[in-house]
Write a protein that holds these residues in place. Sequence first.
Motif, PDB file in Angstrom:
ATOM      1  N   PRO A  72       0.815  -1.227   0.000  1.00 60.24           N
ATOM      2  CA  PRO A  72       0.000   0.000   0.000  1.00 60.24           C
ATOM      3  C   PRO A  72       0.840   1.265   0.000  1.00 60.24           C
ATOM      4  O   PRO A  72       0.421   2.297  -0.492  1.00 60.24           O
ATOM      5  CB  PRO A  72      -0.831  -0.132   1.277  1.00 60.24           C
ATOM      6  CG  PRO A  72      -0.148  -1.159   2.113  1.00 60.24           C
ATOM      7  CD  PRO A  72       0.544  -2.080   1.166  1.00 60.24           C
ATOM      8  N   GLU A  73       2.058   1.195   0.548  1.00 59.16           N
ATOM      9  CA  GLU A  73       3.022   2.286   0.467  1.00 59.16           C
ATOM     10  C   GLU A  73       4.379   1.663   0.200  1.00 59.16           C
ATOM     11  O   GLU A  73       4.663   0.545   0.641  1.00 59.16           O
ATOM     12  CB  GLU A  73       3.069   3.096   1.766  1.00 59.16           C
ATOM     13  CG  GLU A  73       1.884   4.019   1.964  1.00 59.16           C
ATOM     14  CD  GLU A  73       1.924   5.222   1.039  1.00 59.16           C
ATOM     15  OE1 GLU A  73       3.029   5.678   0.695  1.00 59.16           O
ATOM     16  OE2 GLU A  73       0.832   5.714   0.668  1.00 59.16           O
ATOM     17  N   ALA A  74       5.248   2.397  -0.505  1.00 54.43           N
ATOM     18  CA  ALA A  74       6.540   1.830  -0.909  1.00 54.43           C
ATOM     19  C   ALA A  74       7.373   1.395   0.286  1.00 54.43           C
ATOM     20  O   ALA A  74       8.135   0.442   0.204  1.00 54.43           O
ATOM     21  CB  ALA A  74       7.311   2.835  -1.756  1.00 54.43           C
ATOM     22  N   GLN A  75       7.259   2.119   1.426  1.00 54.07           N
ATOM     23  CA  GLN A  75       8.050   1.789   2.612  1.00 54.07           C
ATOM     24  C   GLN A  75       7.138   1.403   3.771  1.00 54.07           C
ATOM     25  O   GLN A  75       7.263   1.908   4.883  1.00 54.07           O
ATOM     26  CB  GLN A  75       8.939   2.983   2.993  1.00 54.07           C
ATOM     27  CG  GLN A  75       9.903   3.415   1.906  1.00 54.07           C
ATOM     28  CD  GLN A  75      10.917   2.325   1.571  1.00 54.07           C
ATOM     29  OE1 GLN A  75      11.278   1.520   2.421  1.00 54.07           O
ATOM     30  NE2 GLN A  75      11.383   2.299   0.330  1.00 54.07           N
ATOM     31  N   LEU A  83       0.379  -7.736   6.763  1.00 53.78           N
ATOM     32  CA  LEU A  83      -1.035  -7.510   7.096  1.00 53.78           C
ATOM     33  C   LEU A  83      -1.851  -7.237   5.837  1.00 53.78           C
ATOM     34  O   LEU A  83      -2.977  -7.743   5.689  1.00 53.78           O
ATOM     35  CB  LEU A  83      -1.155  -6.347   8.074  1.00 53.78           C
ATOM     36  CG  LEU A  83      -0.553  -6.552   9.465  1.00 53.78           C
ATOM     37  CD1 LEU A  83      -0.774  -5.322  10.331  1.00 53.78           C
ATOM     38  CD2 LEU A  83      -1.123  -7.791  10.140  1.00 53.78           C
ATOM     39  N   ASN A  84      -1.305  -6.446   4.917  1.00 55.76           N
ATOM     40  CA  ASN A  84      -2.029  -6.141   3.684  1.00 55.76           C
ATOM     41  C   ASN A  84      -2.205  -7.387   2.828  1.00 55.76           C
ATOM     42  O   ASN A  84      -3.283  -7.633   2.268  1.00 55.76           O
ATOM     43  CB  ASN A  84      -1.279  -5.059   2.909  1.00 55.76           C
ATOM     44  CG  ASN A  84      -2.039  -4.592   1.694  1.00 55.76           C
ATOM     45  OD1 ASN A  84      -3.124  -4.024   1.800  1.00 55.76           O
ATOM     46  ND2 ASN A  84      -1.485  -4.854   0.511  1.00 55.76           N
ATOM     47  N   ALA A  85      -1.149  -8.203   2.722  1.00 53.71           N
ATOM     48  CA  ALA A  85      -1.229  -9.433   1.915  1.00 53.71           C
ATOM     49  C   ALA A  85      -2.239 -10.405   2.511  1.00 53.71           C
ATOM     50  O   ALA A  85      -3.006 -11.056   1.784  1.00 53.71           O
ATOM     51  CB  ALA A  85       0.145 -10.090   1.830  1.00 53.71           C
ATOM     52  N   THR A 271      -2.953  -1.401   5.522  1.00 52.48           N
ATOM     53  CA  THR A 271      -3.602  -2.099   4.419  1.00 52.48           C
ATOM     54  C   THR A 271      -4.157  -1.104   3.404  1.00 52.48           C
ATOM     55  O   THR A 271      -4.362   0.074   3.706  1.00 52.48           O
ATOM     56  CB  THR A 271      -4.761  -2.970   4.934  1.00 52.48           C
ATOM     57  OG1 THR A 271      -5.820  -2.107   5.389  1.00 52.48           O
ATOM     58  CG2 THR A 271      -4.306  -3.860   6.080  1.00 52.48           C
ATOM     59  N   TYR A 272      -4.427  -1.621   2.220  1.00 50.84           N
ATOM     60  CA  TYR A 272      -4.951  -0.748   1.177  1.00 50.84           C
ATOM     61  C   TYR A 272      -6.323  -0.214   1.563  1.00 50.84           C
ATOM     62  O   TYR A 272      -6.704   0.908   1.189  1.00 50.84           O
ATOM     63  CB  TYR A 272      -4.995  -1.492  -0.155  1.00 50.84           C
ATOM     64  CG  TYR A 272      -6.220  -2.339  -0.367  1.00 50.84           C
ATOM     65  CD1 TYR A 272      -7.340  -1.822  -1.014  1.00 50.84           C
ATOM     66  CD2 TYR A 272      -6.277  -3.653   0.103  1.00 50.84           C
ATOM     67  CE1 TYR A 272      -8.481  -2.597  -1.204  1.00 50.84           C
ATOM     68  CE2 TYR A 272      -7.404  -4.419  -0.075  1.00 50.84           C
ATOM     69  CZ  TYR A 272      -8.500  -3.895  -0.732  1.00 50.84           C
ATOM     70  OH  TYR A 272      -9.629  -4.657  -0.898  1.00 50.84           O
ATOM     71  N   MET A 273      -7.090  -0.996   2.333  1.00 49.08           N
ATOM     72  CA  MET A 273      -8.414  -0.527   2.738  1.00 49.08           C
ATOM     73  C   MET A 273      -8.309   0.698   3.638  1.00 49.08           C
ATOM     74  O   MET A 273      -9.064   1.662   3.502  1.00 49.08           O
ATOM     75  CB  MET A 273      -9.163  -1.647   3.469  1.00 49.08           C
ATOM     76  CG  MET A 273      -9.785  -2.684   2.559  1.00 49.08           C
ATOM     77  SD  MET A 273     -10.878  -3.775   3.494  1.00 49.08           S
ATOM     78  CE  MET A 273     -11.528  -4.789   2.170  1.00 49.08           C
ATOM     79  N   GLY A 274      -7.358   0.658   4.575  1.00 50.63           N
ATOM     80  CA  GLY A 274      -7.171   1.795   5.459  1.00 50.63           C
ATOM     81  C   GLY A 274      -6.721   3.021   4.706  1.00 50.63           C
ATOM     82  O   GLY A 274      -7.219   4.138   4.925  1.00 50.63           O
TER      83      GLY A 274
END
Length: 1096
Positions: A72-75, A83-85, A271-274
């Motif tokens: 969701p962010e490069a770093q 968590l995102n995966a 995460t991308y949702m957040g």
Amino acid sequence: MLGRRSQVEGRRLKKRSRPWAEMEHQNGVNWTVIVLTCQYKDSVYAFQKELEVRQKREQIPRETILLTVEDPEAQVGSGGATLNALLVAAEHLSAQAGYTVVTSDVLHTARILIMHMGRDFPFDDCGRAFTCLPLVDPAAQVEALTYNLDRLLDIMTHRLGRGSPPGVWVCSTDMILSVPTSPEICWDGFQGARVFSLPGSVTYAQDHGVYLTDSQGCVLNIFYQSSEAQIQQCARPDGRVPLVSGIVFFSVEIAERLLATHVSPPLDACTYMGLDSGARPVQLSLFFDILLCMARDVNRESFLAGWHPEVGQGDMEEAGNQRRARAVLWKELRDQLLSLAYIPDGAYDYMTLAASAHLRSLMLPRDLFAQVVHSQVENPQFLEAGCSVVNSLLEGEVRLGAGSMIQHCQLQGPIHIGPGCLLLGLDVASSKDLHGLVLNDVILQGHHIQLQGTSIQVFTLIGRQDDWQCPILEKGTYLNVPWNEFFQRTGIRDGDIWDMDSQPAERCLLTARLFPVFFASRSPGPQDVLWLLNSIGKDFLQAWRAAWRMSWKQLRLHLDQAATLASRRALFFQQAQGKVRHVLEERRDLSLLPLIRAATHEGYHGLLLTTLDQVAAQAQDPGVAARALACIADVLGCMAGGHGGLRSGPAANQEWALAFQYLEKGDMARGVEELARERDKWLGRPALLVRAARHYEGAEQILIRQAVISARRFVTSVPVECPPLGHWVVVECPARVDFSGGWSDTPPITYEHGGAVVDLAVLVDGRRPIGARVRRIPQPELQLSTGTHSGEVCQSLEDLRDYCQPHAPGALLKAAFICAQIVQLPSANTLQTQLLHGFGGGFELHTWSDLPHGSGLGTSSILAGAVLAALYRAAGREVGTEALIHAVLHLEQMLTTGGGWQDQVGGLVPGIKIGRSRAQLPLKVEVEEISVPPDFIQTLNEHLLLVYTGKTRLARNLLQDVLRNWYARLPAVVDNAQALISNAEECARAFCQGNLPLLGQCLTQYWGQKKCMAPGCEPQAVRRMMDALEPYVYGQSLAGAGGGGFLYLLTKEPRQKEVLEAVLAKMEGLENYSIHLVEVDTQGFSLRVLASDASA
């Protein structure tokens, strides 16, 4: 809480049955989802395609969901990426299960593998995961480059993950691992989380992470870049310490808790949702945030206050978010046990940014690492020990020094690469820029980049000793010399490569704009960076200054990873063309089937077909051409993808007739050209592909036939007086029992590898069961009768034209007349003219066999020998046994049944003997009588029995499969071919000794070898029969090719016919079986001439 005893690392506990064991893949973990995380959205498509290619290769189960997920962010950190995966995997599983919201229920039976790509890597444009290893897997079903991702995927699937319960695995791809095949990991009653560790030295650990555990294997703390004293606390009895390896397993319970954080601020921002909901990103470390809170010796305050270098330093708001995120983790995970699995026999190497360490890690003497891997090197004598070439083509004089590596390059010499170099991604056009140079201790790379929508290639050059991040004012170097020395030598000024307002600490190799990416009048080339090695050159300096240049930090944002991977794949199949040529033309026993599978999976079958066409057309050796055609058949079969029907089948479609005619005439080039032309019409769907493959196998059979027919030169005869008109020539033959070595006599195996078979000529129930009789008759015609079938009369050459169709009435008899040169076909003379002119009339020929069809006792070949012996004599010629053996080879090739020589050796030569053939043409069979002790034949007769199984088999179906596997040079088949010969020689020695138990061992081994050569040759009913008879025998085997027919037994006790009849009578489901007495025939076949009124 989980009991301590089950968590002890390395404990040698026997695995008990587990409810989840049924879900395991046959050879490892059957992954539900594999997630590959990467930094940039532009990388997602390229890496997703790579996962899908591996699924086609069956490295990954077909039903596994494959996901490539952008961080969701490069770093975001390894913890945030995890968590995102996990959220994305759960989202896909929830949708697949029919839910409309994300639910943790889908995790209960799931096996999820998350593999992190990590940050940019300056020594491979596709990152550490796609760094190519100098590794060859000889057992691979599909030939391919081995990337670090593949190695780690294999370790996770088949080694570390095997036997584990459902849960979530996390694996970094920033290390090279070696793990034993079967590490001792106990999963009984597992709960919590488990980290996996490999040993390292205290010195090595000072730059890495290390675990502190108690005696039960519970993790107490995790140290990173700690002092030597602190690391010493973690030392094992052998002085080594457990390194943080980047591999973690989370139980389902922990996975559910982690998944729940996607709605818990501030962790939702990982995460991308957040992020899509407007949250500010939070950076988390997998090890020093998520795992550290479960370590027993870590207290809450120190955990909340801690900050790890992986996520860097931030502002006050970030620090507050970090503390709140850790508080949530502490609440959710503190009650969970974190245990360690230690792999003492493994090895771990972190892939650092130091070029020296990177080269060293790829040169270590690991299992399976090799010097030349998936490469063609024209002059390997110029490669020094300790260097490596991977996925490259080296033509001409290319010298490579010790400790140097070439990857993904096509180079044309003369080129001299000294020690300590890495060359990567250079094409043939770049080679000229290397001529006249001697490179030492440098890293030269070609890069594919996207620049304003255009794909171009650029080049970078650094020194092996350079540090990417060391500032110029400290000990920074470029090309292994201090910056000041570099500036003096080249005339470059620091203002050329760094902004004047940049901070001194920011001025380092990473940010230096050294590398040209655009010239107004031409494309960049290696010379645009290689000149930096030399003293000042005004022209080069001016051109360099005029170019648009980038630093590595800027360049990495433009890398075109899809183009990079595509160019590597194209080069792999380009070098594979050379491999195909060398393997075929040099007659190597190396299978090309893994390469064929790779080409068809990845769309390079056209290139492979063209190469195979060329090899076949140019071959001087029919064996080489035949194998090339067999490979084309395999390509077509693989293109069909398992659809379209069976590979074995008819191959006489008239559309292919012209190509076959050219081959029959010996015009290889035109034959192959016509085959290819016709092939192009049959590529549209699987059914056509399979039929085309059958016709290529038919073409291959033509070449085998031409090779075997070379045995004709050993068919000699002497003229004798013809028997009077109406007198019968009667030939009676024994059957044969093959005791060892069968299949090694089969063309082309017998003339490509050599063969040896031990055979016995035997009477069945006291009789010679096979025979033929022939007499001359006044009518100029051929009267043919087989067994009890009424005769067929041939009055014209047209009646003989189906001689090459084995199932046509009287085909063997018709072929025999042509083979014996009694009839010429084709011919301008009619059949009647030929018979009247040559013999004053025609012939009447009768054949018989008392053995059932498909007996396995060599009936058809022995019958062919009987027919030929009778015909030759009736036509006024006499042939010896050796000539008959070779004449039968010729006859069976004419008949297109394609048999070997063991049957006729067994039935025409008396007694016990071993036949041998050498790996050469013309094919010649040499037979040696085996001398046995006195009275041993009588002993053998009392211990040898035949059991008719009631199962009929067709050897041709088995033969087609064996030839296909031999031409594919499957390793098991090649090894087995040699084992057959070795066992035959051992069997001959056992006969010489009169050793029944040893003969039984040879027989048992032989049956195993037959099953290896022709899987499917053991029907279930026969297996049951053999199991019932096993206590009574020294050894047993189905006769011939197997699949049915006769079973022969070497009994432990003499005269066991009645005993074994009683055994079989008690078995249910056996039908039409019978037991027969058998004895060695020491006389061989008999030939008699009888008057017309005598009984025949």
